[in-house]
Design a protein around this motif. Structure first.
Motif, PDB file in Angstrom:
ATOM      1  N   GLU A 290     -24.044 -15.810  17.680  1.00 44.53           N
ATOM      2  CA  GLU A 290     -22.983 -15.085  17.012  1.00 44.53           C
ATOM      3  C   GLU A 290     -21.856 -14.669  17.941  1.00 44.53           C
ATOM      4  N   LEU A 291     -22.174 -14.328  19.189  1.00 46.19           N
ATOM      5  CA  LEU A 291     -21.135 -13.881  20.098  1.00 46.19           C
ATOM      6  C   LEU A 291     -20.128 -15.000  20.360  1.00 46.19           C
ATOM      7  N   ALA A 292     -20.601 -16.245  20.383  1.00 47.84           N
ATOM      8  CA  ALA A 292     -19.691 -17.377  20.584  1.00 47.84           C
ATOM      9  C   ALA A 292     -18.677 -17.468  19.444  1.00 47.84           C
ATOM     10  N   TYR A 293     -19.097 -17.135  18.239  1.00 46.14           N
ATOM     11  CA  TYR A 293     -18.196 -17.112  17.083  1.00 46.14           C
ATOM     12  C   TYR A 293     -17.047 -16.140  17.347  1.00 46.14           C
ATOM     13  N   GLY A 294     -17.375 -14.946  17.824  1.00 44.68           N
ATOM     14  CA  GLY A 294     -16.345 -13.969  18.135  1.00 44.68           C
ATOM     15  C   GLY A 294     -15.439 -14.412  19.265  1.00 44.68           C
ATOM     16  N   VAL A 295     -16.008 -15.081  20.268  1.00 46.41           N
ATOM     17  CA  VAL A 295     -15.210 -15.543  21.404  1.00 46.41           C
ATOM     18  C   VAL A 295     -14.155 -16.548  20.947  1.00 46.41           C
ATOM     19  N   VAL A 296     -14.536 -17.489  20.091  1.00 45.46           N
ATOM     20  CA  VAL A 296     -13.597 -18.514  19.641  1.00 45.46           C
ATOM     21  C   VAL A 296     -12.496 -17.902  18.778  1.00 45.46           C
ATOM     22  N   LEU A 297     -12.856 -16.988  17.876  1.00 43.54           N
ATOM     23  CA  LEU A 297     -11.838 -16.321  17.058  1.00 43.54           C
ATOM     24  C   LEU A 297     -10.902 -15.486  17.924  1.00 43.54           C
ATOM     25  N   ALA A 298     -11.463 -14.835  18.934  1.00 41.69           N
ATOM     26  CA  ALA A 298     -10.623 -14.042  19.834  1.00 41.69           C
ATOM     27  C   ALA A 298      -9.654 -14.936  20.591  1.00 41.69           C
ATOM     28  N   ALA A 299     -10.086 -16.132  20.973  1.00 45.87           N
ATOM     29  CA  ALA A 299      -9.200 -17.065  21.671  1.00 45.87           C
ATOM     30  C   ALA A 299      -8.027 -17.466  20.785  1.00 45.87           C
ATOM     31  N   LEU A 300      -8.269 -17.633  19.489  1.00 44.96           N
ATOM     32  CA  LEU A 300      -7.201 -17.969  18.543  1.00 44.96           C
ATOM     33  C   LEU A 300      -6.126 -16.890  18.548  1.00 44.96           C
TER      34      LEU A 300
END
Length: 411
Positions: free
Chosen positions: A255-265
């Motif tokens: 799940e943390l990877a999901y947040g990382v990718v959205l944060a990068a956007l």
């Protein structure tokens, strides 16, 4: 005789009403990002697939489409600060109530939660944009708008990370409580702020919309760009956002990877604000639309197996290109559209962008079931790039301006 000391120049720090509204919107923007992340991860934990995630995301998108124009009309008739207060209170109550009954709610019912919060968000957006000029002196207007834009971009980045981290560490209820408390704090911050602008009822909603539509139809380049952006959200954003949490769980470790990718956007958009503010190309439309074709990197990066840092970098590129395009596009509309129709056209621009997004969410699940996620994402990347690039064939698009005879031949 003593000379009076010169009056100090006003700064953002000396505008307490603006700072309270800005603080309120900061809290609400953060909560708006935590909510869909937390609910998307929750339905995956409960065994839901792409269709369930799409339902959650579509709830907010549908509410935005349905309620945005109503929000614009309401902002001209009711105190804008009262609209902001009511929107935060409604969202706080909805989210905190959801926490109490979460275990007993069917997954499909969670779409009603995101729809209710999306409706409140849609009603508050026009109120905020029309309130800022009433809170600041004219010389601080651009800086105030930059503050508002920056906090929304920053909240998108931080909210995705916070939502994913809370769900991963202590569960969905804790993430929802955090969102509900932030909405409540936003309501407290804006409560009592006077709205010095006088709300004046205007003509009927249908008449206003018709006059805005006439201004858009007179400009084929505006129609072309609005249509391309609608297709881009439908074909590119919807599949990418629906499949991202599933791919993050399967390929990136959770799940943390999901947040990382959205944060990068969201993070990718921040430097684009500085670039667009300093660089004024002769053909802003050419720069903006060519840059926007790179938004195809979002679905493409999910279709091709890539390491997490590379995928995050692709999403950051997508965020950068969207913001670069948006600054040039918004400035062009403000210059090209007469003042009397500007608000309606800007509202129609936002409505057209969101119009196909719920359909994109709804179709992603069935398409994945038939084609698989990789083929669906590859097709999304192709359609996204092609729809954007083809707009450059329309006269006026390369300049984001009404073309003269010589520009028609050049374009």
């Amino acid at each position: 005789m003593t000379l009076a000391a010169p009056a100090s120049r006003p700064t953002i720090r000396t505008q307490p009403r603006f700072l309270r509204v800005w603080g309120s919107q900061s809290a609400g923007a953060l909560a708006d990002q935590i909510l869909p992340v937390a609910l998307s991860l929750y339905v995956i934990r409960q065994g839901g697939g792409a269709g369930a995630v799409a339902t959650i995301l579509a709830g907010r998108a549908v509410a935005l489409v349905v309620c945005l124009l109503a929000g614009g009309v309401l902002a001209d008739r009711v105190s804008r600060t009262r609209i902001l207060l009511a929107a935060d209170v409604l969202r706080a109550v909805a989210v905190l109530t959801t926490v109490l009954v979460l275990d007993r709610l069917p997954l499909a019912a969670l779409a009603l939660v995101t729809a209710g919060c999306g409706a409140a968000e849609a009603l508050s957006r026009p109120a905020l944009r029309s309130l800022v000029p009433a809170l600041l002196p004219d010389r601080l207007l651009e800086r105030g708008n930059a503050f508002v834009s920056a906090v929304h971009r920053g909240s998108a980045m931080l909210g995705a990370l916070v939502g994913a981290a809370l769900v991963a560490a202590i569960g969905t209820p804790a993430a929802l409580v955090a969102a509900g408390v932030l909405f409540a704090l936003g309501a407290l911050a804006v409560a009592g702020v006077p709205d010095t602008a006088t709300a004046k009822p205007t003509g009927g909603v249908l008449a206003d919309a018709a006059s805005g539509l006439r201004e858009v139809r007179r400009r084929p380049w505006v129609v072309a760009v609005m249509s391309a952006v609608a297709v881009q959200l439908f074909a590119g954003t919807a599949p990418a956002l629906v499949l991202l949490p599933l791919i993050a769980e399967r390929d990136f470790g959770g799940e943390l990877a999901y947040g990382v990718v959205l944060a990068a956007l969201a993070a990718g958009a921040l430097p684009a604000i500085a670039v667009a503010g300093r660089w004024r190309p002769r053909r802003p439309g050419l720069v903006g639309m060519l840059a926007l074709t790179a938004y195809a990197a979002l679905p493409l990066s999910l279709a091709v197996p890539l390491p997490l840092p590379v995928t995050a970098a692709c999403f950051a590129v997508g965020g950068f290109t969207v913001e670069l395009y948006f600054v040039y596009w918004l400035s062009a509309l403000q210059r090209a559209i007469p003042a009397g129709a500007r608000g309606k056209v800007l509202a129609l621009d936002q409505l057209s962008a969101y119009a196909l997004l719920p359909i994109g969410y709804a179709l992603t699940g069935p398409l994945v079931a038939v084609l698989g996620d990789r083929t669906t994402l590859l097709a999304a990347a192709v359609v996204t790039a092609a729809a954007t690039a083809l707009t450059l064939l329309v006269p006026g698009v390369s300049r984001f301006a009404d073309p003269g005879p010589e520009q028609v031949r050049a374009d």
